[in-house]
Design an enzyme around this catalytic site. Structure first.
Site, mmCIF file in Angstrom:
data_model
loop_
_atom_site.group_PDB
_atom_site.id
_atom_site.type_symbol
_atom_site.label_atom_id
_atom_site.label_comp_id
_atom_site.label_asym_id
_atom_site.label_seq_id
_atom_site.Cartn_x
_atom_site.Cartn_y
_atom_site.Cartn_z
ATOM 1 N N GLU A 46 -2.528 -2.521 -6.757
ATOM 2 C CA GLU A 46 -1.641 -3.140 -5.766
ATOM 3 C C GLU A 46 -2.416 -4.236 -5.049
ATOM 4 O O GLU A 46 -3.424 -3.973 -4.393
ATOM 5 C CB GLU A 46 -1.164 -2.083 -4.758
ATOM 6 C CG GLU A 46 -0.352 -2.688 -3.628
ATOM 7 C CD GLU A 46 -0.045 -1.695 -2.506
ATOM 8 O OE1 GLU A 46 0.011 -0.472 -2.770
ATOM 9 O OE2 GLU A 46 0.130 -2.149 -1.363
ATOM 10 N N ARG A 50 -1.257 -10.372 1.767
ATOM 11 C CA ARG A 50 -1.737 -10.611 3.132
ATOM 12 C C ARG A 50 -2.731 -11.749 3.213
ATOM 13 O O ARG A 50 -3.298 -11.990 4.280
ATOM 14 C CB ARG A 50 -2.428 -9.352 3.679
ATOM 15 C CG ARG A 50 -1.485 -8.213 3.900
ATOM 16 C CD ARG A 50 -2.238 -7.031 4.498
ATOM 17 N NE ARG A 50 -1.666 -5.814 3.980
ATOM 18 C CZ ARG A 50 -2.240 -4.633 4.019
ATOM 19 N NH1 ARG A 50 -3.430 -4.488 4.556
ATOM 20 N NH2 ARG A 50 -1.638 -3.584 3.519
ATOM 21 N N LYS A 134 6.478 5.465 -0.937
ATOM 22 C CA LYS A 134 5.152 5.471 -0.323
ATOM 23 C C LYS A 134 5.256 6.274 0.972
ATOM 24 O O LYS A 134 6.239 6.132 1.704
ATOM 25 C CB LYS A 134 4.775 4.015 -0.053
ATOM 26 C CG LYS A 134 3.543 3.764 0.775
ATOM 27 C CD LYS A 134 3.152 2.288 0.662
ATOM 28 C CE LYS A 134 2.099 1.911 1.678
ATOM 29 N NZ LYS A 134 1.378 0.675 1.334
HETATM 30 C C1 3PG Z 1 -2.655 -0.586 3.138
HETATM 31 O O1 3PG Z 1 -1.553 -0.886 2.729
HETATM 32 O O2 3PG Z 1 -3.430 -1.331 3.756
HETATM 33 C C2 3PG Z 1 -3.064 0.785 2.892
HETATM 34 O O3 3PG Z 1 -2.631 1.507 3.957
HETATM 35 C C3 3PG Z 1 -4.515 0.964 2.669
HETATM 36 O O4 3PG Z 1 -4.973 1.910 3.546
HETATM 37 P P1 3PG Z 1 -6.506 2.320 3.553
HETATM 38 O O5 3PG Z 1 -7.292 1.052 3.788
HETATM 39 O O6 3PG Z 1 -6.617 3.289 4.698
HETATM 40 O O7 3PG Z 1 -6.793 2.939 2.216
#
Ligand code: 3PG
Length: 214
Positions: A46, A50, A134
């Protein structure tokens, strides 16, 4: 339509069990990072929308990394979804859901994994025919005990918990019967990415992908 795509995504995610969540800052990192994760057994990736290079990163991985099943995260609206699909994203992930996004998803050619964190949000997605979602933010929303509590009344819902998943709690999440896979950034720490230490990232990926093989 989206309902069956969402179920197909469940099958793909059930095969990998851990989905790296990657926020790529330097597009030159995209291909070697994806290759390291795929070599470590984590083939579903994924890429969060961002950073300014996110779409380019998805395009490069889709074109150049054999064996990668690349998707886009942080898809907040239809335009994000269409742009990501346009560059080769094969699935879309959203931290939550809106009725506009769910309507648009009916016309998407790829699966959507929308987020839910409460019983009401899960029920709303089930009403739309979305059974794989999710669970976000997982740790902050009660983690494993919340997932266990949601299971009996909402037996049709299956989850990809994301947010705060780490080596310390990975096995507990994966042991929940309503958990298909987990998502997380821990397999690709920014310091290792910045250092270009792809071998270390491959080792982290191998460790993360090992529970499903044991
Ligand atoms: C995200 O979409 O940023 C996820 O929540 C990743 O979370 P994490 O950095 O705690 O694994």
């Amino acid at each position: 339509m989206q309902s069956s795509l969402n179920q197909k995504l469940l099958s793909s995610c059930a095969a990998v069990r851990v989905v790296p969540v990657l926020t790529i800052v330097d597009v030159a990192h995209a291909v070697p990072l994806a290759r390291a994760l795929v070599a470590g057994g984590l083939t579903a990736l994924e890429i969060t929308l961002r950073t300014p290079v996110a779409l380019d990163a998805i395009r490069r991985i889709a074109e150049e990394v054999e064996g990668a099943f690349v998707g886009a995260g942080t898809v907040l609206d239809a335009r994000h979804g269409e742009q990501a699909i346009g560059v080769g994203a094969r699935f879309l992930v959203s931290p939550g859901s809106t009725s506009a996004l769910l309507s648009a998803a009916q016309n998407f050619s790829v699966p959507l994994l929308p987020g839910a964190a409460t019983a009401s949000e899960v029920m709303a997605l089930l009403d739309h025919g979305i059974r794989f979602m999710k669970f976000f933010p997982a740790e902050q929303s009660g983690g494993v005990s919340a997932l266990k509590a949601l299971a009996p009344p909402l037996a049709d819902a299956k989850f990809c918990p994301t947010g705060g998943v780490s080596p310390a709690n990975l096995a507990a999440y994966l042991a929940c019967p309503n958990v298909v896979c987990v998502g997380g950034s821990w397999v690709a720490p920014q310091a290792l990415v910045d250092a270009g230490d792809w071998a270390a990232i491959e080792r982290l990926a191998l460790t993360a992908s090992t529970p499903r093989r044991s």
